[in-house]
Design an enzyme around this catalytic site. Structure first.
Site, PDB file in Angstrom:
ATOM      1  N   ASN A  13       0.745  -1.099   0.006  1.00 64.57           N
ATOM      2  CA  ASN A  13      -0.007  -0.134  -0.049  1.00 64.57           C
ATOM      3  C   ASN A  13       0.855   1.223  -0.124  1.00 64.57           C
ATOM      4  O   ASN A  13       1.434   1.636   0.968  1.00 64.57           O
ATOM      5  CB  ASN A  13      -0.989   0.077   1.405  1.00 64.57           C
ATOM      6  CG  ASN A  13      -1.645   1.087   1.521  1.00 64.57           C
ATOM      7  OD1 ASN A  13      -1.842   1.997   0.524  1.00 64.57           O
ATOM      8  ND2 ASN A  13      -2.248   1.316   2.595  1.00 64.57           N
ATOM      9  N   TRP A  14       0.886   1.711  -1.139  1.00 63.54           N
ATOM     10  CA  TRP A  14       1.843   3.103  -1.421  1.00 63.54           C
ATOM     11  C   TRP A  14       1.394   4.354  -0.660  1.00 63.54           C
ATOM     12  O   TRP A  14       2.139   5.338  -0.601  1.00 63.54           O
ATOM     13  CB  TRP A  14       2.327   3.268  -2.818  1.00 63.54           C
ATOM     14  CG  TRP A  14       2.734   2.093  -3.482  1.00 63.54           C
ATOM     15  CD1 TRP A  14       3.203   1.029  -2.801  1.00 63.54           C
ATOM     16  CD2 TRP A  14       3.283   1.951  -4.843  1.00 63.54           C
ATOM     17  NE1 TRP A  14       3.733   0.107  -3.762  1.00 63.54           N
ATOM     18  CE2 TRP A  14       3.933   0.630  -4.904  1.00 63.54           C
ATOM     19  CE3 TRP A  14       3.370   2.639  -5.958  1.00 63.54           C
ATOM     20  CZ2 TRP A  14       4.244   0.181  -5.954  1.00 63.54           C
ATOM     21  CZ3 TRP A  14       3.668   2.368  -7.095  1.00 63.54           C
ATOM     22  CH2 TRP A  14       4.201   1.043  -7.243  1.00 63.54           C
ATOM     23  N   LYS A  15       0.090   4.253  -0.347  1.00 61.51           N
ATOM     24  CA  LYS A  15      -0.534   5.504   0.434  1.00 61.51           C
ATOM     25  C   LYS A  15      -0.301   6.776  -0.422  1.00 61.51           C
ATOM     26  O   LYS A  15      -0.356   6.647  -1.626  1.00 61.51           O
ATOM     27  CB  LYS A  15       0.264   5.603   1.740  1.00 61.51           C
ATOM     28  CG  LYS A  15      -0.164   4.277   2.701  1.00 61.51           C
ATOM     29  CD  LYS A  15      -0.044   4.362   4.062  1.00 61.51           C
ATOM     30  CE  LYS A  15       0.062   3.129   4.993  1.00 61.51           C
ATOM     31  NZ  LYS A  15      -0.036   2.956   6.197  1.00 61.51           N
ATOM     32  N   HIS A  98      -9.281   0.994   5.089  1.00 61.27           N
ATOM     33  CA  HIS A  98      -8.012   1.153   5.965  1.00 61.27           C
ATOM     34  C   HIS A  98      -8.069   2.117   7.381  1.00 61.27           C
ATOM     35  O   HIS A  98      -8.856   3.023   7.169  1.00 61.27           O
ATOM     36  CB  HIS A  98      -6.875   1.749   5.132  1.00 61.27           C
ATOM     37  CG  HIS A  98      -5.480   1.764   5.401  1.00 61.27           C
ATOM     38  ND1 HIS A  98      -5.254   2.729   6.317  1.00 61.27           N
ATOM     39  CD2 HIS A  98      -4.607   0.802   5.336  1.00 61.27           C
ATOM     40  CE1 HIS A  98      -3.894   2.391   6.614  1.00 61.27           C
ATOM     41  NE2 HIS A  98      -3.537   1.103   6.103  1.00 61.27           N
ATOM     42  N   GLU A 100      -6.428   4.423   8.339  1.00 54.89           N
ATOM     43  CA  GLU A 100      -6.170   5.859   7.852  1.00 54.89           C
ATOM     44  C   GLU A 100      -7.629   6.526   7.321  1.00 54.89           C
ATOM     45  O   GLU A 100      -7.943   7.647   7.432  1.00 54.89           O
ATOM     46  CB  GLU A 100      -5.035   6.071   6.927  1.00 54.89           C
ATOM     47  CG  GLU A 100      -3.740   5.984   7.744  1.00 54.89           C
ATOM     48  CD  GLU A 100      -2.517   5.344   7.030  1.00 54.89           C
ATOM     49  OE1 GLU A 100      -2.792   5.365   5.611  1.00 54.89           O
ATOM     50  OE2 GLU A 100      -1.768   4.902   7.457  1.00 54.89           O
ATOM     51  N   GLU A 170      -5.040  -5.070  10.971  1.00 55.11           N
ATOM     52  CA  GLU A 170      -3.901  -3.983  11.225  1.00 55.11           C
ATOM     53  C   GLU A 170      -4.075  -3.439  12.415  1.00 55.11           C
ATOM     54  O   GLU A 170      -4.913  -2.438  12.484  1.00 55.11           O
ATOM     55  CB  GLU A 170      -3.858  -3.142  10.016  1.00 55.11           C
ATOM     56  CG  GLU A 170      -3.718  -3.553   8.626  1.00 55.11           C
ATOM     57  CD  GLU A 170      -3.252  -2.655   7.503  1.00 55.11           C
ATOM     58  OE1 GLU A 170      -2.281  -3.006   7.026  1.00 55.11           O
ATOM     59  OE2 GLU A 170      -3.956  -1.604   7.341  1.00 55.11           O
ATOM     60  N   GLY A 176       2.874   2.071  10.622  1.00 57.12           N
ATOM     61  CA  GLY A 176       3.656   3.353  10.329  1.00 57.12           C
ATOM     62  C   GLY A 176       4.528   3.508  11.588  1.00 57.12           C
ATOM     63  O   GLY A 176       5.139   4.695  11.841  1.00 57.12           O
ATOM     64  N   SER A 216       3.719  -2.228  10.030  1.00 53.07           N
ATOM     65  CA  SER A 216       5.110  -2.195  10.345  1.00 53.07           C
ATOM     66  C   SER A 216       5.960  -3.733   9.927  1.00 53.07           C
ATOM     67  O   SER A 216       6.905  -4.211  10.591  1.00 53.07           O
ATOM     68  CB  SER A 216       5.570  -1.815  11.696  1.00 53.07           C
ATOM     69  OG  SER A 216       5.184  -0.595  12.153  1.00 53.07           O
ATOM     70  N   GLY A 237       2.966  -1.127   4.254  1.00 55.25           N
ATOM     71  CA  GLY A 237       2.952   0.070   3.864  1.00 55.25           C
ATOM     72  C   GLY A 237       4.448   0.537   3.467  1.00 55.25           C
ATOM     73  O   GLY A 237       4.932   0.550   2.571  1.00 55.25           O
ATOM     74  N   GLY A 238       5.198   1.053   4.508  1.00 51.78           N
ATOM     75  CA  GLY A 238       6.574   1.699   4.394  1.00 51.78           C
ATOM     76  C   GLY A 238       7.489   0.804   3.727  1.00 51.78           C
ATOM     77  O   GLY A 238       8.175   1.455   2.960  1.00 51.78           O
TER      78      GLY A 238
HETATM   79  P1  PGA Z   1       3.133   0.271   7.498  1.00 50.45           P
HETATM   80  O1  PGA Z   1       1.583   0.402   7.149  1.00 50.45           O
HETATM   81  O2  PGA Z   1       3.596  -0.946   6.928  1.00 50.45           O
HETATM   82  O3  PGA Z   1       3.898   1.442   7.228  1.00 50.45           O
HETATM   83  O4  PGA Z   1       3.000   0.252   9.095  1.00 50.45           O
HETATM   84  C1  PGA Z   1       0.950  -0.706   7.061  1.00 50.45           C
HETATM   85  C2  PGA Z   1      -0.684  -0.392   6.340  1.00 50.45           C
HETATM   86  O5  PGA Z   1      -1.053   0.614   6.694  1.00 50.45           O
HETATM   87  O6  PGA Z   1      -0.979  -1.016   5.673  1.00 50.45           O
END
Ligand code: PGA
Length: 254
Positions: A13-15, A98, A100, A170, A176, A216, A237-238
């Site tokens: 997920n590149w957000k 998600h 966020e 999650e 993050g 993470s 994500g990251g």
């Molecule tokens: P993260 O994000 O790997 O940066 O913690 C995961 C996600 O939000 O899907």
């Protein structure tokens, strides 16, 4: 009868990161170096770059995912994107609910449910995200929060539809933050979710649904997480923003 083998699924997920050129370069790098993956792989670029990334991964085994969509088919919904539009640019998956979107953008379970039903009706595979906040975990509410999110986000699905859905557990406190859930903490929730699926649907559905862990995930912690019996992949994500770290996680799924 042997239970079905769930093929691991790693999605990036590149957000709201990367430029157009960086998105295309990342997609091309993944395709070039992926080789034969023994898991399903998908990338979810910003919606503006879906088309460009779709071309970059065309003909490869990497699937395209959107990060969100709207439940209506078309019409006066300024700023929104429909399932048909996502299919039009080559999407196979869509991430819905998600944390966020739930916590920053105020998306509720009802909206996630409407989107899920619309995505399935259009032929997209939804990746439904659920997870508790730190406060909820510390109050001992993890199981009830996650189960309620699942029940409300997935209301009204047939058994057949449910079997094709991907769930991403999650924990909000792990996204993050670098604070990954321990394999035991994650496995406990994943096993609970599978029991919920068994009681709400049936054992075939429960053993077919893939439940990803997210929060993470890095190449060095992915192996232990993915070796848990009920963890069927990762939503990353990251670490999905660099070819090496994303491929490192995919390698851990083998
Ligand atoms: P993260 O994000 O790997 O940066 O913690 C995961 C996600 O939000 O899907």
């Amino acid at each position: 009868m042997e239970p079905p083998v769930r093929r691991p699924f790693i999605a990036g997920n590149w957000k709201m990161n990367l430029s157009r050129d960086e998105s295309v370069a990342l997609a091309e790098g993944i395709v070039e170096q992926l080789g034969e993956a023994s898991c399903d792989v998908a990338v979810a670029p910003p919606s503006l770059y879906l088309d460009a990334v779709s071309q970059a991964i065309s003909g490869s085994s990497v699937g395209l995912s959107a990060q969100n969509m709207y439940h209506e088919g078309n019409g006066a919904y300024t700023g929104e994107i429909s399932a048909t539009m996502l299919l039009d640019v080559g999407c196979k998956y869509v991430i819905l609910g998600h944390s966020e979107r739930r916590h920053i953008l105020g998306e509720c379970d009802k909206a996630v449910n409407q989107k899920t039903l619309a995505a399935l009706a259009a032929g997209l595979i939804p990746i439904i995200c659920v997870g508790e906040t730190l406060e909820e975990r510390e109050a001992g509410k993890t199981q009830s929060v996650v189960q309620q999110q699942c029940e409300d986000s997935l209301a009204g699905l047939t058994n057949e539809q449910m079997a094709g859905v991907v769930i991403a557990y999650e924990p909000v406190w792990a996204i993050g933050t670098g604070k990954v859930a321990t394999p035991d903490q994650a496995e406990e929730v994943h096993a609970d979710l599978r029991r919920l699926l068994e009681s709400r649907y049936n054992s075939e559905v429960a053993s077919a649904v893939r439940i990803q862990y997210g929060g993470s995930v890095k190449p060095d912690n992915a192996g232990e997480l993915l070796s848990q019996p009920n963890i069927d992949g990762a939503l990353v994500g990251g670490a999905a923003l660099k070819v090496d770290s994303f491929l490192g996680i995919i390698a851990a799924a083998k």
